[in-house]
Design a protein around this motif. Structure first.
Motif, PDB file in Angstrom:
ATOM      1  N   TRP A   1      -3.107  -6.467  -7.087  1.00 20.64           N
ATOM      2  CA  TRP A   1      -2.426  -6.630  -5.801  1.00 20.64           C
ATOM      3  C   TRP A   1      -3.223  -5.916  -4.710  1.00 20.64           C
ATOM      4  O   TRP A   1      -3.478  -6.483  -3.637  1.00 20.64           O
ATOM      5  CB  TRP A   1      -1.016  -6.062  -5.896  1.00 20.64           C
ATOM      6  CG  TRP A   1      -0.153  -6.328  -4.691  1.00 20.64           C
ATOM      7  CD1 TRP A   1       0.695  -7.369  -4.499  1.00 20.64           C
ATOM      8  CD2 TRP A   1      -0.045  -5.506  -3.507  1.00 20.64           C
ATOM      9  NE1 TRP A   1       1.319  -7.269  -3.284  1.00 20.64           N
ATOM     10  CE2 TRP A   1       0.885  -6.136  -2.644  1.00 20.64           C
ATOM     11  CE3 TRP A   1      -0.640  -4.323  -3.094  1.00 20.64           C
ATOM     12  CZ2 TRP A   1       1.236  -5.600  -1.414  1.00 20.64           C
ATOM     13  CZ3 TRP A   1      -0.308  -3.797  -1.843  1.00 20.64           C
ATOM     14  CH2 TRP A   1       0.626  -4.430  -1.029  1.00 20.64           C
ATOM     15  N   LEU A   2      -3.635  -4.681  -4.961  1.00 22.66           N
ATOM     16  CA  LEU A   2      -4.417  -3.930  -3.984  1.00 22.66           C
ATOM     17  C   LEU A   2      -5.782  -4.562  -3.762  1.00 22.66           C
ATOM     18  O   LEU A   2      -6.289  -4.592  -2.639  1.00 22.66           O
ATOM     19  CB  LEU A   2      -4.586  -2.480  -4.461  1.00 22.66           C
ATOM     20  CG  LEU A   2      -3.369  -1.574  -4.322  1.00 22.66           C
ATOM     21  CD1 LEU A   2      -3.590  -0.261  -5.080  1.00 22.66           C
ATOM     22  CD2 LEU A   2      -3.082  -1.276  -2.854  1.00 22.66           C
ATOM     23  N   LEU A   3      -6.384  -5.066  -4.829  1.00 22.38           N
ATOM     24  CA  LEU A   3      -7.688  -5.700  -4.703  1.00 22.38           C
ATOM     25  C   LEU A   3      -7.614  -6.892  -3.750  1.00 22.38           C
ATOM     26  O   LEU A   3      -8.505  -7.094  -2.903  1.00 22.38           O
ATOM     27  CB  LEU A   3      -8.173  -6.155  -6.088  1.00 22.38           C
ATOM     28  CG  LEU A   3      -9.663  -6.439  -6.250  1.00 22.38           C
ATOM     29  CD1 LEU A   3     -10.476  -5.163  -6.057  1.00 22.38           C
ATOM     30  CD2 LEU A   3      -9.936  -7.023  -7.628  1.00 22.38           C
ATOM     31  N   GLY A   4      -6.544  -7.661  -3.854  1.00 19.82           N
ATOM     32  CA  GLY A   4      -6.384  -8.812  -2.971  1.00 19.82           C
ATOM     33  C   GLY A   4      -6.089  -8.433  -1.537  1.00 19.82           C
ATOM     34  O   GLY A   4      -6.391  -9.193  -0.613  1.00 19.82           O
ATOM     35  N   LYS A   5      -5.502  -7.256  -1.312  1.00 13.88           N
ATOM     36  CA  LYS A   5      -5.133  -6.821   0.042  1.00 13.88           C
ATOM     37  C   LYS A   5      -6.244  -6.058   0.755  1.00 13.88           C
ATOM     38  O   LYS A   5      -6.116  -5.751   1.940  1.00 13.88           O
ATOM     39  CB  LYS A   5      -3.893  -5.924  -0.029  1.00 13.88           C
ATOM     40  CG  LYS A   5      -2.638  -6.612  -0.556  1.00 13.88           C
ATOM     41  CD  LYS A   5      -2.064  -7.585   0.434  1.00 13.88           C
ATOM     42  CE  LYS A   5      -0.743  -8.177  -0.050  1.00 13.88           C
ATOM     43  NZ  LYS A   5      -0.162  -9.128   0.899  1.00 13.88           N
ATOM     44  N   THR A   6      -7.329  -5.709   0.019  1.00 16.01           N
ATOM     45  CA  THR A   6      -8.331  -4.817   0.614  1.00 16.01           C
ATOM     46  C   THR A   6      -9.742  -5.415   0.619  1.00 16.01           C
ATOM     47  O   THR A   6     -10.731  -4.677   0.703  1.00 16.01           O
ATOM     48  CB  THR A   6      -8.359  -3.476  -0.135  1.00 16.01           C
ATOM     49  OG1 THR A   6      -8.584  -3.710  -1.536  1.00 16.01           O
ATOM     50  CG2 THR A   6      -7.065  -2.723   0.048  1.00 16.01           C
TER      51      THR A   6
ATOM     52  N   ASP B   1       5.316   0.727   0.327  1.00 14.27           N
ATOM     53  CA  ASP B   1       4.525  -0.474   0.570  1.00 14.27           C
ATOM     54  C   ASP B   1       4.638  -1.565  -0.491  1.00 14.27           C
ATOM     55  O   ASP B   1       4.035  -2.623  -0.315  1.00 14.27           O
ATOM     56  CB  ASP B   1       3.046  -0.096   0.737  1.00 14.27           C
ATOM     57  CG  ASP B   1       2.810   0.734   1.993  1.00 14.27           C
ATOM     58  OD1 ASP B   1       3.104   0.234   3.089  1.00 14.27           O
ATOM     59  OD2 ASP B   1       2.365   1.886   1.874  1.00 14.27           O
ATOM     60  N   LEU B   2       5.360  -1.338  -1.554  1.00 20.55           N
ATOM     61  CA  LEU B   2       5.560  -2.397  -2.540  1.00 20.55           C
ATOM     62  C   LEU B   2       6.842  -3.160  -2.248  1.00 20.55           C
ATOM     63  O   LEU B   2       7.818  -2.588  -1.740  1.00 20.55           O
ATOM     64  CB  LEU B   2       5.635  -1.814  -3.960  1.00 20.55           C
ATOM     65  CG  LEU B   2       4.324  -1.721  -4.746  1.00 20.55           C
ATOM     66  CD1 LEU B   2       4.605  -1.235  -6.149  1.00 20.55           C
ATOM     67  CD2 LEU B   2       3.590  -3.048  -4.790  1.00 20.55           C
TER      68      LEU B   2
ATOM     69  N   PRO C   1      10.393  -5.089  -2.930  1.00 20.19           N
ATOM     70  CA  PRO C   1      11.518  -4.845  -3.846  1.00 20.19           C
ATOM     71  C   PRO C   1      11.368  -5.674  -5.120  1.00 20.19           C
ATOM     72  O   PRO C   1      10.843  -6.780  -5.103  1.00 20.19           O
ATOM     73  CB  PRO C   1      12.731  -5.288  -3.024  1.00 20.19           C
ATOM     74  CG  PRO C   1      12.314  -5.152  -1.604  1.00 20.19           C
ATOM     75  CD  PRO C   1      10.852  -5.489  -1.583  1.00 20.19           C
ATOM     76  N   GLY C   2      11.829  -5.159  -6.215  1.00 14.18           N
ATOM     77  CA  GLY C   2      11.658  -5.826  -7.496  1.00 14.18           C
ATOM     78  C   GLY C   2      10.375  -5.351  -8.157  1.00 14.18           C
ATOM     79  O   GLY C   2      10.401  -4.761  -9.241  1.00 14.18           O
ATOM     80  N   LEU C   3       9.247  -5.591  -7.494  1.00 13.73           N
ATOM     81  CA  LEU C   3       7.981  -5.064  -7.994  1.00 13.73           C
ATOM     82  C   LEU C   3       7.996  -3.540  -7.953  1.00 13.73           C
ATOM     83  O   LEU C   3       7.474  -2.871  -8.849  1.00 13.73           O
ATOM     84  CB  LEU C   3       6.822  -5.605  -7.150  1.00 13.73           C
ATOM     85  CG  LEU C   3       6.644  -7.121  -7.180  1.00 13.73           C
ATOM     86  CD1 LEU C   3       5.576  -7.551  -6.195  1.00 13.73           C
ATOM     87  CD2 LEU C   3       6.304  -7.583  -8.587  1.00 13.73           C
ATOM     88  N   ARG C   4       8.587  -3.020  -6.909  1.00 16.27           N
ATOM     89  CA  ARG C   4       8.728  -1.566  -6.787  1.00 16.27           C
ATOM     90  C   ARG C   4       9.580  -1.008  -7.926  1.00 16.27           C
ATOM     91  O   ARG C   4       9.260   0.011  -8.533  1.00 16.27           O
ATOM     92  CB  ARG C   4       9.355  -1.230  -5.436  1.00 16.27           C
ATOM     93  CG  ARG C   4       9.517   0.250  -5.160  1.00 16.27           C
ATOM     94  CD  ARG C   4       9.943   0.437  -3.723  1.00 16.27           C
ATOM     95  NE  ARG C   4      11.160  -0.339  -3.431  1.00 16.27           N
ATOM     96  CZ  ARG C   4      11.515  -0.740  -2.210  1.00 16.27           C
ATOM     97  NH1 ARG C   4      10.742  -0.471  -1.185  1.00 16.27           N
ATOM     98  NH2 ARG C   4      12.616  -1.416  -2.020  1.00 16.27           N
ATOM     99  N   GLY C   5      10.656  -1.698  -8.263  1.00 16.33           N
ATOM    100  CA  GLY C   5      11.509  -1.267  -9.361  1.00 16.33           C
ATOM    101  C   GLY C   5      10.791  -1.341 -10.697  1.00 16.33           C
ATOM    102  O   GLY C   5      10.950  -0.459 -11.545  1.00 16.33           O
ATOM    103  N   LEU C   6       9.985  -2.404 -10.886  1.00 14.19           N
ATOM    104  CA  LEU C   6       9.236  -2.550 -12.133  1.00 14.19           C
ATOM    105  C   LEU C   6       8.214  -1.427 -12.282  1.00 14.19           C
ATOM    106  O   LEU C   6       8.064  -0.848 -13.368  1.00 14.19           O
ATOM    107  CB  LEU C   6       8.525  -3.902 -12.146  1.00 14.19           C
ATOM    108  CG  LEU C   6       7.734  -4.230 -13.418  1.00 14.19           C
ATOM    109  CD1 LEU C   6       8.663  -4.313 -14.616  1.00 14.19           C
ATOM    110  CD2 LEU C   6       6.972  -5.539 -13.235  1.00 14.19           C
ATOM    111  N   LEU C   7       7.519  -1.097 -11.194  1.00 14.33           N
ATOM    112  CA  LEU C   7       6.524  -0.029 -11.263  1.00 14.33           C
ATOM    113  C   LEU C   7       7.203   1.327 -11.448  1.00 14.33           C
ATOM    114  O   LEU C   7       6.686   2.202 -12.147  1.00 14.33           O
ATOM    115  CB  LEU C   7       5.677  -0.023  -9.991  1.00 14.33           C
ATOM    116  CG  LEU C   7       4.381   0.790 -10.061  1.00 14.33           C
ATOM    117  CD1 LEU C   7       3.481   0.249 -11.167  1.00 14.33           C
ATOM    118  CD2 LEU C   7       3.656   0.779  -8.734  1.00 14.33           C
ATOM    119  N   ALA C   8       8.364   1.504 -10.818  1.00 15.95           N
ATOM    120  CA  ALA C   8       9.112   2.742 -11.013  1.00 15.95           C
ATOM    121  C   ALA C   8       9.509   2.899 -12.473  1.00 15.95           C
ATOM    122  O   ALA C   8       9.430   3.991 -13.047  1.00 15.95           O
ATOM    123  CB  ALA C   8      10.355   2.752 -10.123  1.00 15.95           C
TER     124      ALA C   8
END
Length: 552
Positions: free
Chosen positions: A216-221, A346-347, A349-356
């Protein structure tokens, strides 16, 4: 469903699944052997996952990206070179004698080799040091919950410093208690089987969530080109030396650096020998395999997997630097745990919960292994070895469950104390806190085991006590520990001169070290403690008959 509600639902589902598996694993457990070793019936690949879960704690999940974010290179990964070498040594030296003697607590080996005093001293060192290290890791996982609270309550940021400190500490206390309670619940009932099988799920979730964030970060940067352009040199290997300096100056410089090739080839080898050969927390995973060969396979493969894992987390940190270099307005004023900040702010919702859930998985995985190992060590080395030698296996099983609860409370208190120290000292970095605590004592522990494993005629309980104390004192002096304690307790303020010649007000030391003397960084602590312990311990001859490993 709101974004926060979706995140919360994912986290709740994770907790329900993990606790359910833990309780399911508790079926039929009535003996100490089942609780501590799972009847030595665990498949090697599950043991491998459990070793990884114990190693890849919340300190790695959050701390390693912070190292990449601050340095923008992969120098920290040099230390993994030493861990691979050390695991080969652990597989070749330590595991078979433990299987030959059918020990449950590895400190039983020291009683057979030297006597009861050495066993109890080593066991006490483990109980204290592992508690401090594991307790501090709970604080790391709680960082995410504190940042989430700040986002949901923006008025929190406008509070006066004293009021903000009190409220932030209160949130940490609540977060530490919740995480510890959840982990202790399934560990207490399920024992080592619950630990291993939940670790397998937790490692899978952690790897999956981390891989998603990386891409995700690779695609944004800006993709791979942007990533490569952000890496500073040297990127992977640094000797830490300077051709313009003398040999003595270079030695001092290397010892005062954390991530160099020398630290990897020397310091990291000793550190991993201690953590994977003499720490009940880690070795107990290996002893659940059907035989020593499967245990050896698990520990060696875990080292090979460590390298891409560490490189991946460092890469996430570098990408986070690039992300916030592009989105300057979203960058935090200081590093509160940059990965946790990114997750909360910056993540989606949903993805943020999964990473948490991935973060909580790493925290609970390392905590559950620690709780089970601490309970096993206390039961075998102290309850049976000292208080009640005639205890049946069923009695030991009950005591192990009760002591799991006791250690959970103790580790929670340490986690809260760590939060207090970090809030008082915001500039402290996570990795040195988590890895540095056992550097003072594990060198002494490793030194005694090496004397027992590698010699036939040297070492006795009196000599081991003197040697272990000497190892601790040498590391304390070389790390300037007395001055650190003095500054914390007395905190006498005055002007100090910084290396660049500027002056500032800071706590004054009790004494000044000679200019030639290095203040060693955490990768070197165990090496100096081990060498000192071995050199002193070898001066004392063995007394009486003792077990001698068959490999000698």
């Amino acid at each position: 469903m709101s974004g926060a509600g979706l995140d919360l639902a994912i986290i709740v589902i994770y907790f329900v699944v993990i606790i359910g598996i833990g309780l399911y694993a508790s079926r039929g457990q009535k003996t100490m052997e089942t609780y501590a070793l799972g009847n030595r019936s665990m498949p090697w690949w599950a043991v491998l996952a459990s070793i990884l879960a114990s190693e890849i704690s919340a300190g790695t999940f959050l701390g390693t990206p912070s190292e990449g974010y601050s340095s923008r290179n992969f120098l920290y990964a040099q230390l993994v070179i030493g861990t691979i070498i050390a695991r080969l040594l652990v597989a070749g030296i330590f595991i078979k004698p433990f299987y030959d003697l059918k020990v449950v607590s590895i400190y039983e080996f020291l009683e057979i080799r030297f006597g009861k005093i050495t066993r109890r001293l080593a066991s006490f060192v483990f109980l204290l040091t592992r508690s401090l290290a594991s307790g501090s890791r709970i604080y790391v996982a709680a960082i995410l919950l504190v940042l989430a609270w700040e986002v949901m309550h923006p008025e929190f940021l406008t509070l006066e410093p004293a009021a903000r400190f009190q409220q932030e500490l209160t949130i940490y206390i609540g977060a530490v208690i919740v995480l510890t309670f959840m982990t202790a619940l399934y560990t207490t009932f399920g024992g080592i089987k619950a630990v291993v099988w939940t670790d397998l799920i937790q490692v899978t979730l952690m790897f999956g969530s981390a891989a998603y964030v990386f891409f995700w970060l690779l695609g944004k940067t800006g993709g791979w080109d942007g990533f490569v352009s952000s890496v500073t040199q040297p990127a992977f290997i640094s000797s830490g030396t300077d051709a313009a300096k003398s040999v003595g100056q270079n030695v001092k410089s290397v010892l005062e650096q954390e991530y160099t090739l020398w630290a990897a080839l020397l310091g990291s080898v000793f550190t991993t020998l201690a953590t994977h050969g003499t720490d009940q927390d880690m070795v107990q995973r290996m002893l659940t395999s059907k035989d020593h060969k499967r245990g050896q396979k698990a520990v060696i493969l875990s080292g090979l997997i460590d390298l891409p894992v560490v490189l991946g987390f460092l890469a996430i940190g570098i990408l986070l630097f690039r992300y916030y270099d592009i989105h300057v307005d979203r960058r935090p004023e200081h590093d509160p745990g940059i990965f946790a900040w990114f997750m909360v702010h910056d993540l989606a919702p949903g993805l943020r919960g999964l990473l948490a859930a991935g973060l909580f998985a790493t925290a609970m995985g390392s905590l559950s292994t620690a709780l089970n190992a601490l309970a096993t060590t206390f039961t075998k080395d102290w309850y049976v070895g000292y208080f009640r030698p005639a205890a049946t296996s069923n009695e030991q099983f009950r005591v192990a469950r009760l002591s799991t609860i006791g250690f959970a409370i103790f580790l929670a208190l340490i986690g809260i104390a760590t939060a207090w120290i970090k809030l008082k000292n915001p500039d402290l970095r996570i990795i040195p806190i988590v890895l540095g605590s056992f550097g003072y004592t594990y060198g002494s522990l490793l030194g005694v085991f090496l004397i027992g494993m590698l010699t036939k005629t040297r070492g006795n309980c009196t000599g081991n006590m003197i040697a272990m104390l000497a190892g601790f004192l040498v590391v304390a002096v070389l790390t300037d520990l007395p001055n650190d304690v003095w500054k914390m307790v007395v905190n006498h303020q005055g002007l100090i001169t910084l290396p660049d010649g500027t002056q500032k007000m800071a706590a004054l030391p009790a004494y000044k070290l000679p200019d030639w003397m290095p203040v060693i960084e955490f990768p070197w602590r165990i090496m100096f403690g081990t060498l000192t312990t071995v050199l002193v311990g070898l001066c004392f001859p063995r007394k009486g008959a003792a077990y001698v490993p068959q490999t000698l």
